[in-house]
Structures are given as C-alpha cells and as structure tokens.
Scaffold this motif. Structure first.
Motif, PDB file in Angstrom:
ATOM      1  N   ILE A 133       0.970  -1.153  -0.230  1.00 42.53           N
ATOM      2  CA  ILE A 133       0.034   0.084   0.257  1.00 42.53           C
ATOM      3  C   ILE A 133       0.757   1.169  -0.121  1.00 42.53           C
ATOM      4  N   MET A 134       1.921   1.060   0.794  1.00 41.57           N
ATOM      5  CA  MET A 134       2.687   2.354   0.972  1.00 41.57           C
ATOM      6  C   MET A 134       3.750   2.618  -0.471  1.00 41.57           C
ATOM      7  N   MET A 135       3.741   1.596  -1.116  1.00 41.36           N
ATOM      8  CA  MET A 135       4.677   1.572  -2.326  1.00 41.36           C
ATOM      9  C   MET A 135       4.900   3.001  -3.015  1.00 41.36           C
ATOM     10  N   PRO A 136       3.572   3.395  -3.571  1.00 38.94           N
ATOM     11  CA  PRO A 136       3.472   4.603  -4.373  1.00 38.94           C
ATOM     12  C   PRO A 136       4.229   5.961  -3.822  1.00 38.94           C
ATOM     13  N   LEU A 137       4.430   5.822  -2.453  1.00 46.67           N
ATOM     14  CA  LEU A 137       5.164   6.712  -1.822  1.00 46.67           C
ATOM     15  C   LEU A 137       6.912   6.824  -2.492  1.00 46.67           C
ATOM     16  N   VAL A 138       7.468   5.646  -2.769  1.00 50.64           N
ATOM     17  CA  VAL A 138       8.734   5.731  -3.289  1.00 50.64           C
ATOM     18  C   VAL A 138       8.988   5.541  -4.604  1.00 50.64           C
ATOM     19  N   PHE A 176       4.390   5.629 -12.651  1.00 51.73           N
ATOM     20  CA  PHE A 176       2.797   5.454 -12.500  1.00 51.73           C
ATOM     21  C   PHE A 176       2.070   5.969 -13.489  1.00 51.73           C
ATOM     22  N   GLY A 177       2.516   7.240 -13.865  1.00 50.34           N
ATOM     23  CA  GLY A 177       1.868   8.183 -14.868  1.00 50.34           C
ATOM     24  C   GLY A 177       1.978   7.545 -16.187  1.00 50.34           C
ATOM     25  N   VAL A 178       3.095   7.115 -16.487  1.00 44.69           N
ATOM     26  CA  VAL A 178       3.210   6.505 -17.860  1.00 44.69           C
ATOM     27  C   VAL A 178       2.422   4.973 -18.051  1.00 44.69           C
ATOM     28  N   ALA A 179       2.614   4.389 -16.681  1.00 42.40           N
ATOM     29  CA  ALA A 179       1.995   3.092 -16.914  1.00 42.40           C
ATOM     30  C   ALA A 179       0.452   3.146 -16.867  1.00 42.40           C
ATOM     31  N   LEU A 180       0.078   4.188 -16.313  1.00 43.61           N
ATOM     32  CA  LEU A 180      -1.382   4.273 -16.194  1.00 43.61           C
ATOM     33  C   LEU A 180      -1.935   4.852 -17.694  1.00 43.61           C
ATOM     34  N   LEU A 181      -1.097   5.719 -18.389  1.00 48.40           N
ATOM     35  CA  LEU A 181      -1.399   6.517 -19.389  1.00 48.40           C
ATOM     36  C   LEU A 181      -1.419   5.188 -20.558  1.00 48.40           C
ATOM     37  N   LEU A 218     -10.901  14.376 -16.396  1.00 48.70           N
ATOM     38  CA  LEU A 218     -10.664  14.589 -14.956  1.00 48.70           C
ATOM     39  C   LEU A 218     -10.969  13.331 -14.305  1.00 48.70           C
ATOM     40  N   TYR A 219     -11.579  12.302 -14.898  1.00 48.38           N
ATOM     41  CA  TYR A 219     -11.737  11.101 -14.117  1.00 48.38           C
ATOM     42  C   TYR A 219     -10.417  10.426 -14.158  1.00 48.38           C
ATOM     43  N   THR A 220      -9.843  10.339 -15.139  1.00 50.68           N
ATOM     44  CA  THR A 220      -8.358   9.683 -15.135  1.00 50.68           C
ATOM     45  C   THR A 220      -7.401  10.574 -14.258  1.00 50.68           C
ATOM     46  N   VAL A 221      -7.355  11.704 -14.428  1.00 46.77           N
ATOM     47  CA  VAL A 221      -6.675  12.349 -13.266  1.00 46.77           C
ATOM     48  C   VAL A 221      -6.919  12.052 -11.886  1.00 46.77           C
ATOM     49  N   THR A 222      -8.363  11.975 -11.683  1.00 51.67           N
ATOM     50  CA  THR A 222      -8.602  11.471 -10.395  1.00 51.67           C
ATOM     51  C   THR A 222      -7.994   9.909  -9.745  1.00 51.67           C
ATOM     52  N   LEU A 223      -8.354   9.309 -10.648  1.00 56.38           N
ATOM     53  CA  LEU A 223      -7.633   7.757 -10.918  1.00 56.38           C
ATOM     54  C   LEU A 223      -6.189   8.245 -10.286  1.00 56.38           C
ATOM     55  N   GLY A 224      -5.236   8.834 -11.118  1.00 55.63           N
ATOM     56  CA  GLY A 224      -4.012   8.939 -10.851  1.00 55.63           C
ATOM     57  C   GLY A 224      -3.855   9.428  -9.447  1.00 55.63           C
ATOM     58  N   PHE A 261       0.366  13.464 -17.264  1.00 56.64           N
ATOM     59  CA  PHE A 261       0.003  12.358 -18.188  1.00 56.64           C
ATOM     60  C   PHE A 261      -1.292  12.140 -18.509  1.00 56.64           C
ATOM     61  N   LEU A 262      -2.160  12.486 -17.551  1.00 56.47           N
ATOM     62  CA  LEU A 262      -3.757  12.011 -17.594  1.00 56.47           C
ATOM     63  C   LEU A 262      -4.756  12.995 -17.780  1.00 56.47           C
ATOM     64  N   THR A 263      -4.284  14.337 -17.941  1.00 62.09           N
ATOM     65  CA  THR A 263      -5.251  15.234 -18.126  1.00 62.09           C
ATOM     66  C   THR A 263      -5.523  15.162 -19.707  1.00 62.09           C
ATOM     67  N   GLY A 264      -7.137  15.330 -19.818  1.00 58.11           N
ATOM     68  CA  GLY A 264      -7.715  15.445 -21.140  1.00 58.11           C
ATOM     69  C   GLY A 264      -7.703  16.988 -21.618  1.00 58.11           C
ATOM     70  N   THR A 265      -8.811  17.548 -21.993  1.00 56.80           N
ATOM     71  CA  THR A 265      -8.999  18.958 -22.096  1.00 56.80           C
ATOM     72  C   THR A 265      -8.991  19.839 -20.987  1.00 56.80           C
TER      73      THR A 265
END
Ligand SMILES: Nc1ncnc2c1ncn2[C@@H]1O[C@H](COP(=O)(O)OP(=O)(O)O)[C@@H](O)[C@H]1O
Ligand SMILES: [Mg+2]
Lengths: 271, 366
Positions: free
Chosen positions: A112-117, A123-128, A140-146, A217-221
């Motif tokens: 759970i703590m992994m994203p801290l390091v 993460f941005g590229v992976a999610l994209l 904005l939904y994808t930004v929220t997810l990130g 990475f995740l913002t649309g318009t």
C-alpha cells in the motif's frame, strides 16, 4: 509519576547542534520557495533584482481570468473526490490492518505504501499506457484515478496510528454498557478516529490539489491548476501572474497541511 | 446443583476453529457470590467470561443468567457488566462522562446523572475527579473508573477480567481489600478472573480452578486448600508433598494407607473408597508437619534428616530427607518462638517429623 517526568525532560532536553542543523535545513529548503511570493508582489514583468516596488496587479489580473477559475474549479473537484475516496479506503485499510489477523500483513502494508517511493512518472506512464490500451479517453476522471494512487498511502499513513491506538475492547465496553452497534460507532468509534479522518481529508486534498506529474500524463482537455501554470510558462508576459497563482497555492497548501498535522495528532500525545 | 443459582453454565464447549478453548464446563454461581475463575494463562478464563458477557457464543451447551437462556441475548441487553483487562476507559471522554456512559438510555435529568456520578466517585474513593481527562489517570485510578462505569448501571453480575493484573504488588493488595469490601457493600455477584492463587484465596467465596479449558474443581478457598480432589489442584494451590501408598483394609471398620516414607497411616473410611491393595497418593502440606528435636512419645512420626533450610523472616522453609522416599519433603514452620540463630535447625542434623492423620489428603494414583 516523577520517573516518567524525569525521562521526559531528559529526552526533551534541548540539543544545540541539532537545533542549528534544523535551522539550516529549513533555510535551504524554504528560502528558494520564498522568492515566489516575493516576486509575485514585484512591480515588474521580469524576475530579477533589484525589486521594483509593491503591486497587487498580478493578483488582480488572475482574478479576472476565466481560465484560472475553470482550472481552480477542476482542481477542487478532483481534490474533493480524491480526498473522500482515499480517506474512505484508508479507513477500511487501516481498520483491517490493525484489527484482523491477516496473513502477510506487513507485505500488504508495504504494498500500500509503495507509491510513496515509486517515481510518479512511472505510475503516470503506466496508467497512460493502460488507459489508452483500454480505449478510455483522458479526462478529469483519469486524473482522479492517478491522484487516488498517489494519495492512498498518505491516507493510510495518517489513519494507521489512530487505529493502532484503538483498543478493540473500547467498542466491546460500549456494547457492554448497553449501546448497540450504531450508538457505539457514534459515541466511541467515530470520535476516536475523527481527528485522523479530518487530517487525512485535508492532507489528501492538498496533495491532489498540488499534484503535477500524474495530471501531466492523464489530463484531457480540462486542466487542473498545476497544469494551467505549466501551460502559462510558455508566455513570458504571464510569468508574474503565474507567480501570484503559485503563491496562493503555496499559502493554501501550507494552511491545510498545518491544520491536518494539528488535528491529526489531537488526543494522541499521551494516550 | 443448587437451585438458587444465578448463573448456570451447562455442558459448555467452545471451539476456535479446531482448537477447543473450553471443554465441557458445568457450574453454578449463586446470587451475591464472589466467584473466581483461577488458572494459568491460556486456560480459557477470559473466553468463559466473554461468553457470560455475550462477546463469544457457545459452541455447545447453554448459559442461563437469572434463569433465562442467554444464547440469543446480545451483550448490550444482558444484565451483566464487565471490567476489561485493559480497562477500556474511553480516552475522548472525561472521568464523569466515562462513568455516566451507560446512563444515556435511562432518560435522567442532568442533576440526577450528576448525583449518581458523584455517588460513584465517592464509592471508588475518587471524589472530585469528574473533570479529569482519562489519560491523566494512573493504572489504579483507571481500574476504579472502569468499576464505577459498570456499577452505576446496577448490574446483577459484574465480570472482572484480571482487573488487578496490571497493578504493582502494594497497590494490588490494597485494591484486593477494597474490591472485597465494595462487593460486600453493593451485594452484586462478582465473577472474577485471576491467575494469582493467593488473590483468589483472599477474595473469593468460591473458586473454580481451570486448566486446559476444563474446570478441575469448584470449591471454597478452604476446601481447595485442605481437600483438593486431584494432584493438579493440590499442586496449583500452595505447596504439597506427595507420597505413594497402598490401601490396606482389615475388616470394615478401619483402613490404613501404607506409604513410602511415612509408614502406615490410619485413615477414616470416608476418605478412602478404594479396595484393599489399590494404589493411591497421600498428600500433606508443608505446614502440616512439625519438626521435633526429640523422638515424640506418641502420635505419628518418622525420623528424618535436615537437608536444606531457608530463613524467610516470619517463617522458615526446610527440606528434609526420609528413608524410603527419593525426593525431599518440604516442611514449613513459623519462627514465632525462634529468636536466636542457634535455635534454628542445622543442615545435616537428624530430626523427627510428626503429623496428624486428619491433615492427610488421599488422592488417586497418577
Ligand atoms: N478469538 C480467538 N481465536 C483463536 N483462539 C483464541 C481466541 N481467543 C482465545 N483463543 C485461545 O483460547 C485459549 C484460551 O484463551 P483465554 O480465554 O484468553 O485464556 P486466559 O484468559 O485463561 O489466559 C488460548 O489458547 C487462546 O490462544
Ligand atoms: Mg485472559
């Protein structure tokens, strides 16, 4: 009683070198940041010394710009949703971690703590990549997810000490004294974890509000505030109002985190 | 079984998965009794108490409280209250609010509540502490608050899970006296859990000795000490010397036990139910022996040799060796008439050991 007081003063005894180190550390850390509000009041379009004079012009300009308001509104929307969801998930996680005998508990906490390091860019590229594979349009939904990924560890880290200090026999004691589940939650569970919940909400909101890499990475318009600032950096004449905007964000973030810290420790000190 | 039992525990079993924590427990607890569950850590005391409070269900059997089957009654509807091992004082409430916690449903006016809380603070000898925060209190004070918080609801039964376990020795002894006095004062049935045999003996009307989820014996403190039913109980409560023996019955009117070390001991017939020639054990407490310098002229005695002595101030402990018994025998006697060092027993000296057959406990052989 006296023994406890004695060790307390021993540990709290001021330590000169440590104090000096702390002061230098804070100066190095924060002085560059202080240039931002300083130049945001400077009556010149160029960021350079000497200062030209005091003005609120850049703030006034911001006020009248619709795009700023739109970006602010987007950031608040995302921040509020992220704060609510990550805090709810954080409560569930913290409760599960502290209450039940889960096999591989420490591995779970590390996970759970992994994203801290892990760098946000990964993460941005992976999610994209994942989202575009799945054909999900950026918004904005994808930004929220990130932001959820970034904020969840902070929520858990804020809430864990609360739940760790929570003796499960508290709830049983309440039941024993005649209260049913709902009243027990309302009179015992909630008041005991409430400061942690408020702290988590404030902290995760602030982190989402300030977050840039995921948003990049995740913002649309629809841009969030940090994205808007990024966009404005291309125009030199906009730079002072970017400074003004940054100063405002800095100020608000500082206040929120400060409150979160204070509230989060409420009642924990000598419990 | 008594009919006026306030709590009846009938054939109760409890499993956690495949682990059996409570093994076919049967007992009755009378109204107004100070009843203790005594046993080593992990023997199931807390589990049994939590079943009375309703926090654990029974896997088997039933528990009657005040004549009512309790299986379907949730904790918040049971006429019992519990003092938790950790006290579970609510840290976000002050002392008065902690004590008044259970009064919400009683629909009392503020002054009425205040009066009840003050009464409780008086009872637990903490008057004026109402406004204190919970984390400003010492262990002993928290323990009293936990008591008051339960007692204010006037429960029919108070369950106490090692309430004195976290306190230091001096405070614990003081609280034992106060607890006993308090129980007499309020007249509520107390079910008290402890692993400290001395504490159980001091406080209780009756004690259930537990081991491995089973109840070994339920008896008064005196009964447990003077007439333990098994070797396990005998050695758990105080010290005990054991001697192997064989039953000798000549005719029907008298019996004797031929022991290894103590010779032949006459025993009244109600103490031995075994037939002639059956193996038994004879048990005698260390303080039931008397050490003598000269051979006594009558009664029961054997010659022995002083092996080790330990001076404990008020009393001394001795180990003496007997012919026909490999382990030394523990003897304990007061130092009431011993003033100077040369009055005491010396190691290696021959001594005489005398005892009364009435003090002898006959147990089954292992
Ligand atoms: N919720 C539970 N799950 C599994 N095992 C338990 C649980 N509660 C107690 N036990 C086990 O039951 C046994 C008795 O526990 P407990 O009643 O707490 O003993 P005591 O209070 O006499 O020290 C112990 O071996 C303990 O590990
Ligand atoms: Mg226990």
């Amino acid at each position: 009683m006296s023994a406890r007081g004695d060790t307390g003063t021993y540990i709290k005894r001021p330590n000169r070198p440590l104090q000096i180190y702390a002061v230098i550390f804070l100066i190095v850390l924060y002085v560059p940041v202080l240039f931002i509000p300083m130049f945001s009041f400077n009556d010149s379009i160029y960021v350079r010394f000497p200062l030209q004079g005091f003005t609120l012009q850049w703030y006034a300009e911001l006020w009248s710009r619709d795009a700023v308001w739109a970006a602010l509104f987007n950031s608040v929307k995302v921040g509020a949703v992220v704060a609510a969801i990550s805090t709810i998930l954080g409560v569930v996680a913290a409760r599960a971690i502290t209450r039940y005998r889960i096999p591989g508990k420490s591995a779970l906490v590390t996970f759970i703590m992994m994203p801290l390091v892990i760098p946000g860019i990964i993460f941005g590229v992976a999610l994209l990549v994942l989202l575009s594979r799945m054909g999900v349009p950026l918004s904005l939904y994808t930004v929220t997810l990130g932001h959820l990924i970034v904020c969840l560890p902070f929520a858990v880290a804020t809430l864990l000490p609360r739940f760790e200090g929570f003796d499960p026999s508290m709830e049983e004691a309440s039941a024993d004294l005649g209260e049913n589940g709902w009243w027990t939650f309302w009179r015992v569970t909630f008041p005991m974890v409430f400061p942690g919940v408020v702290a988590s909400l404030l902290l995760t909101f602030t982190i989402s509000f300030d977050e840039f890499i995921m948003a990049f990475f995740l913002t649309g318009t629809d841009a969030t505030l940090p994205m808007y600032i990024w966009g404005q950096l291309r125009f030199p004449q906009e730079f002072p109002s970017v400074l003004a905007l940054s100063s405002l964000i800095l100020f608000i973030s500082f206040i929120l985190v400060f409150i979160a810290q204070r509230v989060g420790r409420m009642g924990l000190e000598d419990a | 079984m008594k009919n006026d039992a306030f709590i009846s525990i009938r054939n109760v079993n409890k499993y956690f998965g495949s682990f059996q924590a409570i093994d076919n427990v049967n007992m009755d607890i009378g109204e107004g009794e100070f009843f203790s569950l005594l046993g080593a850590s992990g023997c199931g005391k807390t589990t049994l108490l939590r079943m009375l409070a309703g926090f654990e269900s029974t896997s088997d059997g039933e528990i009657l409280i005040d004549g009512q089957p309790s299986a379907d009654v949730p904790p918040h509807h049971r006429p019992v209250n519990m003092v938790f091992q950790s006290y579970a004082i609510f840290p976000h409430l002050n002392v008065a609010d902690n004590i008044a916690y259970g009064l919400r449903k009683h629909k009392l006016s503020k002054p009425q509540k205040q009066e009840m809380v003050d009464e409780m603070l008086e009872l637990i000898k903490l008057p004026g502490y109402g406004k204190r925060k919970a984390n400003e209190l010492s262990g002993g004070q928290r323990q009293r608050i936990a008591l008051a918080r339960a007692l204010i609801l006037k429960p029919k039964v108070l369950l106490l899970d090692e309430p004195l376990g976290a306190l230091d020795k001096q405070l614990r002894e003081q609280m034992q006296l106060e607890l006993r006095a308090l129980q007499r004062q309020v007249g509520i049935t107390f079910v008290f859990v402890t692993h400290d045999q001395e504490e159980a003996l001091t406080l209780s009307d009756r004690i259930a000795v537990m081991s491995g989820g089973k109840v070994l014996q339920v008896d008064t403190p005196e009964g447990l000490y003077e007439a333990p039913k098994t070797r396990e109980v005998a050695s758990f409560i105080g010290n005990m010397n054991f001697f192997q023996g064989t039953v000798r019955r000549n005719g029907s009117s008298e019996a004797a036990i031929e022991t290894q070390g103590l010779g032949s001991i006459p025993i009244s017939l109600e103490k031995v139910t075994k037939p002639d020639g059956a193996p038994v054990q004879v048990a005698l407490r260390p303080e039931k022996f008397e050490l003598l310098e000269e051979e006594p002229t009558g009664g029961h005695f054997v010659s022995a040799k002083m092996d080790k002595t330990a001076y404990l101030g008020e009393r001394s402990h001795y180990y003496v060796t007997l012919d026909g018994k490999s382990e030394p025998v523990a003897v304990s006697s007061t130092n009431q008439f011993v003033a100077r060092d040369d009055d005491r027993w010396k190691e290696g000296e021959p001594v005489w050991l005398s005892w009364s057959p009435e003090a002898v406990v006959v147990l089954d052989a292992d």
